[in-house]
Design a protein around this motif. Structure first.
Motif, PDB file in Angstrom:
ATOM      1  N   VAL A 208       0.889  -1.158   0.000  1.00 11.62           N
ATOM      2  CA  VAL A 208       0.000   0.000   0.000  1.00 11.62           C
ATOM      3  C   VAL A 208       0.925   1.205   0.000  1.00 11.62           C
ATOM      4  CG1 VAL A 208      -1.702   1.303   1.311  1.00 11.62           C
ATOM      5  CG2 VAL A 208      -1.799  -1.195   1.284  1.00 11.62           C
ATOM      6  N   LEU A 209       0.887   1.977  -1.068  1.00 10.77           N
ATOM      7  CA  LEU A 209       1.787   3.114  -1.201  1.00 10.77           C
ATOM      8  C   LEU A 209       1.013   4.377  -0.861  1.00 10.77           C
ATOM      9  CD1 LEU A 209       4.728   3.451  -1.954  1.00 10.77           C
ATOM     10  CD2 LEU A 209       4.047   3.716  -4.326  1.00 10.77           C
ATOM     11  N   LEU A 210       1.504   5.082   0.165  1.00 10.10           N
ATOM     12  CA  LEU A 210       0.767   6.232   0.686  1.00 10.10           C
ATOM     13  C   LEU A 210       1.571   7.513   0.546  1.00 10.10           C
ATOM     14  CD1 LEU A 210      -0.646   5.387   4.224  1.00 10.10           C
ATOM     15  CD2 LEU A 210      -1.969   5.772   2.163  1.00 10.10           C
ATOM     16  N   ASN A 211       0.891   8.592   0.278  1.00  6.54           N
ATOM     17  CA  ASN A 211       1.467   9.897   0.564  1.00  6.54           C
ATOM     18  C   ASN A 211       0.291  10.823   0.872  1.00  6.54           C
ATOM     19  OD1 ASN A 211       2.835  12.201   0.872  1.00  6.54           O
ATOM     20  ND2 ASN A 211       3.691  12.295  -1.195  1.00  6.54           N
ATOM     21  N   THR A 212      -0.218  10.678   2.073  1.00  4.63           N
ATOM     22  CA  THR A 212      -1.415  11.376   2.523  1.00  4.63           C
ATOM     23  C   THR A 212      -2.651  10.855   1.789  1.00  4.63           C
ATOM     24  OG1 THR A 212      -0.058  13.317   2.876  1.00  4.63           O
ATOM     25  CG2 THR A 212      -2.398  13.607   3.133  1.00  4.63           C
ATOM     26  N   HIS A 213      -2.537  10.757   0.454  1.00  6.52           N
ATOM     27  CA  HIS A 213      -3.594  10.066  -0.283  1.00  6.52           C
ATOM     28  C   HIS A 213      -3.048   8.702  -0.689  1.00  6.52           C
ATOM     29  CE1 HIS A 213      -0.898  11.686  -3.247  1.00  6.52           C
ATOM     30  NE2 HIS A 213      -1.473  10.975  -4.200  1.00  6.52           N
ATOM     31  N   LEU A 214      -3.928   7.849  -1.136  1.00  7.53           N
ATOM     32  CA  LEU A 214      -3.481   6.534  -1.574  1.00  7.53           C
ATOM     33  C   LEU A 214      -2.870   6.652  -2.966  1.00  7.53           C
ATOM     34  CD1 LEU A 214      -3.525   3.433  -0.962  1.00  7.53           C
ATOM     35  CD2 LEU A 214      -5.571   3.360  -2.378  1.00  7.53           C
ATOM     36  N   SER A 222       2.993  -5.342  -9.551  1.00  6.60           N
ATOM     37  CA  SER A 222       2.294  -4.328 -10.339  1.00  6.60           C
ATOM     38  C   SER A 222       2.220  -2.969  -9.648  1.00  6.60           C
ATOM     39  CB  SER A 222       0.875  -4.820 -10.667  1.00  6.60           C
ATOM     40  OG  SER A 222       0.175  -5.049  -9.471  1.00  6.60           O
ATOM     41  N   ALA A 223       2.301  -2.950  -8.313  1.00  4.66           N
ATOM     42  CA  ALA A 223       2.120  -1.671  -7.617  1.00  4.66           C
ATOM     43  C   ALA A 223       3.434  -0.975  -7.292  1.00  4.66           C
ATOM     44  CB  ALA A 223       1.323  -1.895  -6.336  1.00  4.66           C
ATOM     45  N   PHE A 224       4.491  -1.763  -7.093  1.00  2.22           N
ATOM     46  CA  PHE A 224       5.769  -1.177  -6.690  1.00  2.22           C
ATOM     47  C   PHE A 224       6.546  -0.767  -7.928  1.00  2.22           C
ATOM     48  CE2 PHE A 224      10.073  -1.497  -4.625  1.00  2.22           C
ATOM     49  CZ  PHE A 224       9.843  -0.523  -3.679  1.00  2.22           C
ATOM     50  N   THR A 225       6.028   0.238  -8.612  1.00  3.78           N
ATOM     51  CA  THR A 225       6.652   0.666  -9.858  1.00  3.78           C
ATOM     52  C   THR A 225       7.314   2.024  -9.668  1.00  3.78           C
ATOM     53  OG1 THR A 225       4.682   1.821 -10.561  1.00  3.78           O
ATOM     54  CG2 THR A 225       4.878  -0.495 -11.196  1.00  3.78           C
ATOM     55  N   GLU A 226       8.209   2.319 -10.590  1.00  3.65           N
ATOM     56  CA  GLU A 226       8.919   3.586 -10.520  1.00  3.65           C
ATOM     57  C   GLU A 226       7.944   4.761 -10.592  1.00  3.65           C
ATOM     58  OE1 GLU A 226      12.624   5.083 -13.010  1.00  3.65           O
ATOM     59  OE2 GLU A 226      12.681   2.949 -12.482  1.00  3.65           O
ATOM     60  N   ASP A 227       6.962   4.580 -11.435  1.00  2.00           N
ATOM     61  CA  ASP A 227       5.975   5.639 -11.608  1.00  2.00           C
ATOM     62  C   ASP A 227       5.235   5.928 -10.303  1.00  2.00           C
ATOM     63  OD1 ASP A 227       4.571   7.495 -13.107  1.00  2.00           O
ATOM     64  OD2 ASP A 227       2.888   6.077 -13.344  1.00  2.00           O
ATOM     65  N   HIS A 228       4.772   4.876  -9.638  1.00  2.00           N
ATOM     66  CA  HIS A 228       4.084   5.042  -8.360  1.00  2.00           C
ATOM     67  C   HIS A 228       5.000   5.649  -7.309  1.00  2.00           C
ATOM     68  CE1 HIS A 228       0.890   1.831  -9.474  1.00  2.00           C
ATOM     69  NE2 HIS A 228       0.477   3.053  -9.766  1.00  2.00           N
ATOM     70  N   LEU A 229       6.251   5.172  -7.304  1.00  2.00           N
ATOM     71  CA  LEU A 229       7.189   5.687  -6.307  1.00  2.00           C
ATOM     72  C   LEU A 229       7.411   7.174  -6.502  1.00  2.00           C
ATOM     73  CD1 LEU A 229       9.835   2.837  -6.011  1.00  2.00           C
ATOM     74  CD2 LEU A 229       8.262   3.658  -4.264  1.00  2.00           C
TER      75      LEU A 229
END
Lengths: 263, 429
Positions: A208-214, A222-229
């Motif tokens: 679950v990647l958070l930065n105040t919002h999800l 699929s979720a741990f991508t450079e773009d998401h990071l």
């Protein structure tokens, strides 16, 4: 299948400033799940609101498809190690036995079965020889293992852990990882607040990647991508952060009608 | 004084028993105040019960203990709520909140007390005893009410001990497992206020915090268990209560509170000094033991290097090899002699016994093993390892030695190419 954790439009403030905005996700059962995000992104707050320790301004959390109070005994919580005073006059064994405390046995002494379960949990984290020690006589990693033993003693199905790998020596990290593997094998679900991006792929199978919002929630591949990071770590959303400051400054409610849009 | 110790007066018995109970109650509740780091809150509550007592007297016009207690509890609780509100709802921090609330309530109390004293009411005499405490002024009715209250407090602590302990240690966890945290906190606060309101009979509002906190602080030095700490603190509280009753009867002109506080402080100071492991004396003894050990082992090392040339070694030889103080060397040699490690072969001339030789080899071996470990495993240059090994050789236990031997695979030479002296029993398998 019912998701093991479902948050719906969760908005939570800390010191009146919103730190989670409309967070909405569902997590599957039997995974090792990492909550990842920069400092101040609301990771701990998310864990605390799942555990009912902070009141959300809006939204709700469902666990096993039910409300927290109905399933409390199936959930175990491991707070941050720094959240307690390790000079407190208790022994390692006493702390682990706290995992057997229940509302129902509040006034009674622990049964011998309870004490056996606690002793077993202490054994699992490899600290059986330290049972009688006062807790300040342990290293940071050992203290963390005591907390995990207490959680194991709860015999829950869902484990929420706040930074169990922070400030932990290599031996303790290995011991904890080993336990996590065993827990996964026993189809337990473990939700872990984690700050070290290097180890994410190695430790978790869902993030679950958070930065105040999800930012993202999904399998690591699929979720741990450079773009998401980049989204999570590339600085806060300026406008969102400004609005949060305004909320704090003006003492403004986050919802027009106070709290709870229950299903 | 004799009339106090004979306890022939039933009133003396009653009051002494009652005050001992108050002391125990305050000390036990105080343990939780102490571990929750709320000592100053306890002080503020103690000061805040004064206006309650005065108000209660002004409203009822009498000094019935039940009403006084009720008044004390009300303002004591109010002060808690004030502090809570200020800390959580304003930018002020806890210390400022405590300071402000303490002085506000105490100021109000003194104001009311002065007003009452000048009102001319015949009933008011004795209210000022609440400032510094006076056990002897307790009536039988007082003792019954306060004694029962204290029993109630003790019963509650006993019943909820486990939960209070968890609450004090890890509130979030208590909350997470579904304990009624707010209710427990309410109960804990209430018994704190209650034991403060009763304890002031012995020491007065001004010094009540001492009766609450000092026994706990002193007890903490003796044990690492909350249970034992509580029991020990209760004991200190009982002693303080007894002493308070004693002072009240034998020195009626003396304020009781300050005497009790002095006694409790003496107990605390003794604890700080004498407690095993944690106490200053224990640490001092340990250091003395360490330096004795270092001296003895250093002398043995000198013997080791000097014995290579001749068996009998004069004190002058040793002093030449290593700068011991002359008296220190004499003391050390005599101690080694008592342990059977050296023997005197001529005046001021010594030689190692057989066990002495083994022991001296052990010290040198540890020194060289440590040097080797530092230079091999930590990559320190050979000329940097000597000083560290000088200190560590005295500390290393047989277990560590075994680990070193295994990890270094029973080495033959140290980093300076001197042989590492083995004994048969520790030789490589």
């Amino acid at each position: 299948m019912t998701p093991i954790i479902e948050t719906h439009n969760l908005t939570v403030s800390y010191n009146r400033r919103p730190v989670l905005w409309d967070v909405d996700f569902s997590l599957p059962e039997g995974r090792l799940i990492g909550i990842i995000g920069p400092n101040g992104s609301g990771k701990t707050t998310l864990l605390k609101s799942i555990m009912g320790l902070v009141q959300p301004d809006s939204g709700y959390v469902k666990l096993f498809g039910q409300s927290l109070d109905e399933v409390r005994t199936r959930i175990s919580y491991v707070p941050q190690r720094e959240s307690v005073d390790w000079d407190f006059p208790v022994s390692v064994r006493e702390v682990v036995e706290m995992g057997r405390y229940r509302r129902a046995n509040l006034l009674r002494r622990l049964s011998s079965a309870d004490r056996d379960i606690a002793a077993d949990a202490l054994h699992k984290v490899g600290l059986q020889d330290f049972a009688k020690r006062q807790i300040s006589q342990l290293s940071g990693g050992q203290q963390q293992r005591v907390f995990i033993a207490r959680a194991l003693a709860q015999q829950a199905d869902l484990y929420l852990m706040d930074e169990p790998f922070a400030g932990v020596d290599a031996a303790s990290e290995q011991a904890i990882l080993q336990l996590l593997t065993e827990m996964k094998a026993a189809s337990k679900t473990v939700l872990i607040v984690h700050h070290d991006l290097q180890t994410v792929r190695q430790f978790f199978d869902w993030i679950v990647l958070l930065n105040t919002h999800l930012v993202a929630s999904g399998p690591v591949e699929s979720a741990f991508t450079e773009d998401h990071l980049r989204q999570a770590y590339g600085g806060q959303l300026t406008i969102l952060s400004k609005v949060a400051d305004l909320v704090k400054e003006r003492h403004f409610p986050v919802r027009e009608k106070p709290y709870k849009d229950r299903p | 004084m004799s009339s106090f110790f004979s306890f022939s007066d039933p009133n003396v018995q009653m009051v002494t028993l009652g005050v001992m109970l108050l002391g125990a109650g305050a000390a036990i509740v105080g343990c939780f105040t102490f571990v929750r780091k709320r000592a100053l809150v306890g002080d503020a509550i103690a000061h805040a019960v004064l206006p309650g007592i005065c108000l209660s007297f002004m409203i009822t016009g009498q000094k019935h203990p039940l009403w006084l207690l009720a008044g004390a509890v009300v303002t004591g609780w109010l002060s808690l709520l004030f502090m809570d509100y200020i800390t959580h709802r304003t930018k002020l921090k806890a210390d400022a909140a405590i300071g402000a609330v303490l002085s506000l309530f105490f100021g109000l109390g003194i104001l009311l007390l002065t007003a009452i004293q000048h009102s001319g009411s015949a009933q008011q005499a004795g209210l000022d005893k609440f400032l510094f405490g006076k056990a002897a002024s307790l009536t039988q009715q007082d003792v019954i009410v306060f004694g029962l209250t204290t029993l109630l407090v003790l019963l509650v602590v006993f019943t909820f001990f486990k939960s209070f302990k968890l609450l004090a240690f890890d509130r979030d966890f208590a909350h997470a497992i579904g304990l009624p945290v707010r209710l427990l906190e309410f109960v804990l606060s209430t018994i704190t206020v209650l034991s403060v309101a009763t304890g002031i009979q012995a020491v007065g509002v001004v010094l009540m915090a001492a009766l609450l906190i000092t026994p706990a602080a002193a007890a903490r030095f003796w044990t690492d268990s909350m249970q034992r700490m509580t029991g020990l603190a209760a004991g200190f509280g009982i002693v303080a209560g007894f002493f308070g009753a004693f002072v009240s009867y034998t020195a009626p002109s003396m304020p009781t509170g300050p005497w009790i506080v002095l006694l409790l402080s003496a107990i605390a100071v003794i604890s700080v000094l004498l407690a095993p492991r944690r106490g200053i004396l224990a640490r001092w003894l340990l250091q003395a033991e360490n330096s004795r050990k270092m001296l003895a082992e250093n002398i043995l090392k000198s013997f080791f290097s000097l014995s290579a040339k001749k068996e009998a070694i004069s004190e002058a030889d040793i002093l030449e090899a290593r700068p011991f103080s002359v008296t220190g060397l004499g003391r050390g040699l005599r101690r080694l002699q008592r342990r059977g490690l050296v023997q005197q072969s001529a005046p001021r001339t010594w030689q190692l016994t057989e066990t002495g030789q083994i022991e001296s080899r052990r010290v040198v071996r540890l020194h060289r093993l440590w040097e080797l470990y530092l230079s091999h495993k930590l990559g320190l240059p050979a000329d940097h390892v000597h000083n560290s090994a000088e200190a560590m050789e005295h500390l290393l236990t047989p277990e560590v030695e075994q680990h070193l031997l295994e990890e270094l695979e029973y080495p033959v030479l140290d980093p300076h190419d001197s042989a590492i002296p083995y004994d048969i029993k520790t030789d490589a398998p």
